[in-house]
Each structure stands twice: as C-alpha cells, then as structure tokens.
Write an enzyme that holds these catalytic residues in place. Structure first.
Site, PDB file in Angstrom:
ATOM      1  N   LYS A 195      38.506  41.170  44.033  1.00 36.84           N
ATOM      2  CA  LYS A 195      38.903  42.539  44.308  1.00 36.84           C
ATOM      3  C   LYS A 195      39.758  42.604  45.571  1.00 36.84           C
ATOM      4  O   LYS A 195      39.554  41.803  46.497  1.00 36.84           O
ATOM      5  CB  LYS A 195      37.668  43.412  44.540  1.00 36.84           C
ATOM      6  CG  LYS A 195      36.759  43.625  43.354  1.00 36.84           C
ATOM      7  CD  LYS A 195      35.555  44.451  43.774  1.00 36.84           C
ATOM      8  CE  LYS A 195      34.585  44.666  42.628  1.00 36.84           C
ATOM      9  NZ  LYS A 195      35.109  45.586  41.617  1.00 36.84           N
TER      10      LYS A 195
ATOM     11  N   ARG B 277      28.335  43.961  32.751  1.00 31.92           N
ATOM     12  CA  ARG B 277      27.981  44.040  31.324  1.00 31.92           C
ATOM     13  C   ARG B 277      27.470  42.710  30.799  1.00 31.92           C
ATOM     14  O   ARG B 277      26.738  42.674  29.809  1.00 31.92           O
ATOM     15  CB  ARG B 277      29.186  44.546  30.531  1.00 31.92           C
ATOM     16  CG  ARG B 277      30.386  43.620  30.532  1.00 31.92           C
ATOM     17  CD  ARG B 277      31.663  44.337  30.118  1.00 31.92           C
ATOM     18  NE  ARG B 277      32.126  45.251  31.152  1.00 31.92           N
ATOM     19  CZ  ARG B 277      33.176  46.055  31.019  1.00 31.92           C
ATOM     20  NH1 ARG B 277      33.850  46.069  29.875  1.00 31.92           N
ATOM     21  NH2 ARG B 277      33.537  46.850  31.990  1.00 31.92           N
TER      22      ARG B 277
END
Length: 463
Positions: free
Chosen positions: A241, A315
């Site tokens: 990020k 996820r």
C-alpha cells in the site's frame, strides 16, 4: 482494555435527588419551554440565541450562577444517540433527563458518548453523572456499552500492541470470563490442519498466523457461529500500500473486534445458543516467503484460488475460517470484516452493507438496524458478477481485474466457502469514525453488532 464505568446513578441515589433537569426541546416546543422559566432565565436563553437545533445544549444558570437547568435540542428525525453530546460537554454534576421517546437509546447515547481511549494519553476523568431513566434495562445498557467499548479499544490500539498474540489474549480473556473453551491452531500447524490460505497470508510476519476458535454454551442449543477478520496490520503484502493507505491499517482487525463485542453481549445475556467464534489472526507482511500475485493457493474447501492482488488478503483468511464454521452446519453464521474500500465508496463510513440470500434473515436484520439506530444496508449477491472472478489457471480468482462492484464480488467470493443450505450473512464494515459524532470520538467503532444481537435474540431466545 479500558474498564467500563458508565456515568449513571440510580433513582434512589442521594445525588439523584439534587439532579439538574435536562429538558428536551424541539423547535416547535421551545417557546413553551422558555415560558416556564423565570424572567432572568428567559432573558438568558434569548440572549444566547438558542434555537433548539438537534443535539445543541444550553446551560441555564439561576440568579446565583449555579446551573438550574439544561436545554437539549431534539428532532424526531434525529437519532436518540445524539445525547452523547451531554456526556462530553456538560459541566461536572448530576443530571436527570426530561424527555419522551426512546429513553433506552438516549441512555445508550450518553454511555457511548462517555467513551475515551486512555491507553496512551491521560484524559481528565469526568465527574458528570446521569440518573438512569426510569424503565431502562440497566443490564442491557451495560452489555451494549461494554461491547462497543471493547470493539473500540481493540481497534484503537496500534498494531505494535495489538498483533496476533494480543488479539489471542483478548479472546482468551473473554473465554476465561464466560467459561468458554478456546483452542489455537498456529504457525505450520495450520498447514497440517488444512488451513492453507490463513497460513499463506500470515507466514511472512514475525508473529505467526493462527486460527482462534472459541466455543460457549450447551451443545444441544442452536449453533451460532461468528467469523471475524483478524488482520492485525495490512501492509498490502507485495502489492504494498502507499503510505497514506497504510495509516489506518491497525483497524484491519475491526471485524474480529466487532465479533468479540457481539460475542460478549451474547454470552453476558446467556442466550440459549451454542456459540462459536472463529478469528483468523494474521499480519499481512513482506519478507522473502510472502505470498505473491499470480500464486495459486489451495483452500480448506478444496477450491484453488489464483491471487490477483496480495492486498486483498482478508477474504482469503475468511475463506478458510468460513469453511470450518460451515462444516458443523450452524443454524446461523455471521462474518464481519473490514473488507473493501468499495463499500465505503458505495455507502460511506457510517452505513456498512450486509449480504445474504435469506430473505427472512435480511428483513429481520434491516428492521433491527432501523429500530436500534445501528445503520446497515442490504446489498445484492448478484450472481452474474461471479464471472468477474474467473481464472484461467485456478477454480477462481479472489479479486476482479476491473474496478466495478468491489464489495459485491468480495461477498460472492466468500459465498463460495459457504454451503447454500447455511443461513449466512456477511457484513463489510468500516470499523472507524473519521469525523466525531456525539456518541463517538474519532477512532474505532462498533458497527452493526446491536442489530445482530437483536437478530440472534429474536431468532433463538424462544428456541
């Protein structure tokens, strides 16, 4: 975690007899309310230009300068949680609410508004107290406030002090308090026990990945399973990020924090369910053994998963945990996760989307959300979008290549790990308040857990 001390005294408490009235007024009732004051107070109210805007406070002194009353603006369309401003802004003293409507919501607003995160910075201890409104269930109020405080404290704690070890300790503290059982599957044992995606996401961290598994209640009662995303810090992995996007990643275990708050309420109320809480606790870090874009991971479900982006790690760990939870066929399975930025784009920070194919479940949860001022909004599990998750080399990709429907496709990916017969709901929460509200300062937040508690209570309390 912060000890919970709510700012309430009972109606028979000596201090309550001298409690200053807080008079709830609307724009329509303001003139009548002003008319009940002596002339000096009337002049004070008018001189301050008080217009009874929702949530606005005016302290009204008597002739000697002591507080004689407090005016508090209300609006039928506003949330009763706006009373949180009273806990934060009133001078020291004991007060009594004089208002109609949702007194429980008003008391809860005060309790939530009194929260402060004090682990690293000393705050002046408030000496503001309130007489508990008549008819308000003190135990329910305490459960709701304590659960929110727990979730907020866990999220607000930086990752250096809230890694997988500390999250495990927080869960063990709950297990000990409520006499639940807990087991931990950690490190390479995850591979031996067939949790390959949890292991892959967390293996690059110095703090070993693990699956936390807590059980509480009688085996014969209906099974309710809660699954919370416990990514204690998310660098994005090899798809690292940018700095600005990493600043709040201590909150990426917000799903786990909220699930623990919900579990606390269920256990404290002794609901007749067999509760199971599953938290995959990991850090998505970078080292030579980090998982890579383009890797194909096996899963506990037997589905092979192509990695499209290592910054979509939540996820993956949830997939293995949901599979385990589903194997014992619970009557209800709920997962909570700070999963996608797309959910924030769609609905903003205050209203998490939820996903389920169970119409009755959706209706009950939506109604509870509205009634309890705990905002949630249903979004669709739109099956045609499954094609966006297609892979040429594996059974599925875990992320789409385009920018469309990011929250929906994340939910569709999770659904692959849940059998159709299971009643399942997924919440894509933010877990953070970016701008202070009367009932919550900037920081970590409990979202949806009061509505979910109501759902569990309605469905199973008479089972």
């Amino acid at each position: 975690m912060n000890p919970v001390s709510l700012p309430f005294v009972g109606a028979t408490n000596a201090r309550s007899k001298k409690a200053t009235p807080i008079i709830a007024v609307s724009k329509a009732s303001l003139s009548k309310a002003i008319g009940s004051f002596p002339a000096p107070q009337k002049k004070w109210i008018k001189a301050n230009g008080y217009t009874a805007d929702s949530g606005k406070i005016l302290v009204v002194p008597d002739e000697k300068g002591a507080i004689s009353a407090v005016l508090f603006g209300t609006d039928d369309a506003a949330t009763p949680l706006n009373t949180g401003a009273l806990a934060a802004k009133l001078p020291d003293g004991c007060y009594r609410l004089q208002m109609q409507g949702d007194l429980h919501g008003a008391a809860l607003g005060i309790a939530l508004g009194a929260y402060r995160f004090t682990r690293y910075k000393e705050h002046k201890r408030s000496k503001v107290e309130f007489v508990l409104p008549e008819g308000v269930d003190k135990q329910r109020l305490f459960r709701e406030a304590e659960a929110a405080y727990l979730a907020r404290d866990l999220i607000n704690t930086p990752a250096g002090d809230m890694g997988p070890d500390e999250l495990q300790s927080a869960m063990r503290g709950l297990a000990t308090r409520f006499k639940a059982t807990m087991r931990v599957i950690k490190g390479d044992d995850l591979l031996k026990r067939n949790f390959p995606m949890i292991h892959a996401v967390g293996r690059a961290s110095a703090s070993a990945p693990r699956l936390l598994d807590m059980k509480w209640g009688r085996a014969k009662d209906p099974k309710v399973t809660l699954v919370g995303k416990g990514v204690c810090f998310d660098t994005g992995g090899l798809n690292i990020k940018p700095g600005g996007s990493m600043a709040l990643m201590k909150k990426d275990m917000g799903g786990a924090a909220n699930v623990l708050g919900l579990a606390m309420m269920i256990m404290a109320a002794k609901l007749p369910v067999r509760l199971r809480v599953l938290i995959p606790a990991v850090e998505n870090s970078i080292s030579g053994n980090a998982f890579r874009p383009g890797d194909v991971l096996p899963s506990r479900k037997g589905i092979t998963v192509e990695i499209g982006n290592t910054d979509a790690e939540g996820r993956l760990v949830l997939g293995d945990a949901l599979t385990l939870g589903d194997e014992e066929k619970p009557q209800l399975m709920i997962d909570m996760a700070t999963l996608t930025g797309a959910a924030r784009v769609a609905l903003g920070p205050d209203m998490p989307p939820f996903y389920t194919d169970d119409e009755q479940l959706a209706g009950t949860l939506a109604a509870a959300s509205t009634a309890l001022h705990d905002p949630l909004w249903r979004m669709p599990l739109w099956k045609p979008y499954n094609t966006m998750l297609s892979s040429k080399v594996a059974d599925t990709n875990h992320i789409t290549s385009g920018g469309f429907a990011g929250s929906v496709t994340a939910a569709l990916f999770l659904q692959k790990f849940v059998e159709p017969a299971t009643r399942w709901v997924h919440l894509d929460i933010f877990g953070w308040v970016p701008a202070a509200k009367p009932w919550c300062p900037v920081g970590g937040e409990a979202q949806g857990i009061r509505a979910l508690y109501q759902l569990v209570t309605e469905r199973f309390s008479t089972a």
